[in-house]
Design a protein around this motif. Structure first.
Motif, PDB file in Angstrom:
ATOM      1  N   SER A 191       0.849  -1.191   0.000  1.00 62.98           N
ATOM      2  CA  SER A 191       0.000   0.000   0.000  1.00 62.98           C
ATOM      3  C   SER A 191       0.880   1.235   0.000  1.00 62.98           C
ATOM      4  O   SER A 191       1.936   1.245   0.632  1.00 62.98           O
ATOM      5  N   GLN A 197      -0.432  10.954   0.761  1.00 52.30           N
ATOM      6  CA  GLN A 197      -1.503  11.937   0.594  1.00 52.30           C
ATOM      7  C   GLN A 197      -1.226  13.190   1.426  1.00 52.30           C
ATOM      8  O   GLN A 197      -1.417  14.322   0.965  1.00 52.30           O
ATOM      9  N   GLN A 222      -3.308   0.515  -7.137  1.00 55.91           N
ATOM     10  CA  GLN A 222      -2.478   1.516  -6.464  1.00 55.91           C
ATOM     11  C   GLN A 222      -2.367   2.786  -7.300  1.00 55.91           C
ATOM     12  O   GLN A 222      -2.377   3.898  -6.761  1.00 55.91           O
ATOM     13  N   GLU A 225      -5.404   4.745  -6.731  1.00 56.46           N
ATOM     14  CA  GLU A 225      -5.381   5.349  -5.392  1.00 56.46           C
ATOM     15  C   GLU A 225      -4.557   6.633  -5.392  1.00 56.46           C
ATOM     16  O   GLU A 225      -5.006   7.684  -4.920  1.00 56.46           O
ATOM     17  N   ASN A 270     -10.484   7.685 -12.108  1.00 58.67           N
ATOM     18  CA  ASN A 270     -11.115   8.689 -11.254  1.00 58.67           C
ATOM     19  C   ASN A 270     -11.805   9.799 -12.035  1.00 58.67           C
ATOM     20  O   ASN A 270     -12.501  10.602 -11.448  1.00 58.67           O
TER      21      ASN A 270
END
Length: 271
Positions: A191, A197, A222, A225, A270
């Motif tokens: 991860s 972030q 990933q 993400e 996204n």
């Protein structure tokens, strides 16, 4: 010929206008051979990478994990030289028109000569350099030559970087900011975590430059993400491992092109 910082900036602006992150691929020059490395760069760009970083193999790559260390060792034992790095940049750029940067530790440039290195990189169509171990306070001479030749100077920030340090770095960097998502060496991770972030949020508070995240991304999940909060997703070890594990060069090229396509899809999920 001047460098291609404008091409890099335009590419990152275009991906932002498409409401997605850029996919940035990393591969070392001279791995598995000089010609094979050039073919691999073309393959990741054909697969969907927007930007590519060419690693300049180093005998002591302290920030790189075992996968890239192994690739660097293979390239160095094969006799790779800075001229081969420049050739890789030139052929990748001329074949694809994509922004191509060099990622290198400072020592090889220092020994080669700043003026010589920047002049050759600009002449090859390079977009700039990522310099993970060059202290900002010692970078003025490099930046003078890079700026004059239209080359980006990309600095690396880490989760340990304090806000004041981030402001110092982003004030003089150009092209984009490379955000190392985790402390430690490069390599694929399970991860990429919340540290990345938070680092992107804090870095963006200091600059309008795109913030691109590297160290750890190896699959489309990933990539999706990271694309949710960063301007670019940087992938290196995952590509290198595919080439290391491939039974032959053709299989390696097919594998990296396929992964690039998968990751390119991930950074678009996204939007």
């Amino acid at each position: 010929m001047s460098g291609n910082i404008k091409l890099l900036s335009d590419t990152l602006a275009k991906t932002r206008s498409e409401d997605r992150a850029a996919l940035i691929a990393y591969l070392p020059a001279g791995f598995p051979t000089v010609d094979g490395g050039i073919a691999a760069v073309k393959a990741v760009l054909a697969g969907g990478a927007d930007v590519v970083e060419i690693g300049l193999p180093h005998s002591d790559p302290v920030l790189d994990g075992p996968v890239i260390q192994t690739a660097d060792d293979i390239a160095l034992r094969g006799g790779v030289k800075i001229a081969d790095v420049m050739r890789t940049v030139r052929e990748a750029y001329e074949a694809t028109g994509a922004p191509v940067l060099v990622m290198t530790y400072w020592n090889p440039i220092d020994r080669y000569g700043i003026e010589r290195f920047t002049t050759e990189l600009a002449a090859a169509g390079g977009a700039g350099c990522i310099l993970p171990d060059l202290p900002v306070q010692e970078s003025a001479q490099w930046r003078k030559h890079a700026d004059a030749l239209g080359l980006a100077t990309v600095f690396v920030v880490a989760p340990s970087s304090q806000d004041e340090r981030l402001r110092t770095i982003t004030a003089v960097g150009s092209g984009f900011v490379y955000a190392a998502s985790l402390m430690g060496v490069t390599g694929t991770r399970v991860s990429v975590g919340e540290q990345a972030q938070d680092l992107v949020r804090r870095t963006r508070a200091t600059t309008d430059l795109p913030v691109c995240v590297g160290l750890g991304v190896s699959n489309a999940v990933q990539a999706e993400e990271v694309a949710g909060f960063a301007d670019g997703v940087i992938v290196g070890s995952a590509f290198v491992k595919l080439i290391l594990d491939a039974p032959d060069e053709a299989a390696g090229l097919a594998a990296v092109r396929s992964l690039a396509a998968e990751l390119a899809e991930g950074v678009r999920r996204n939007n």
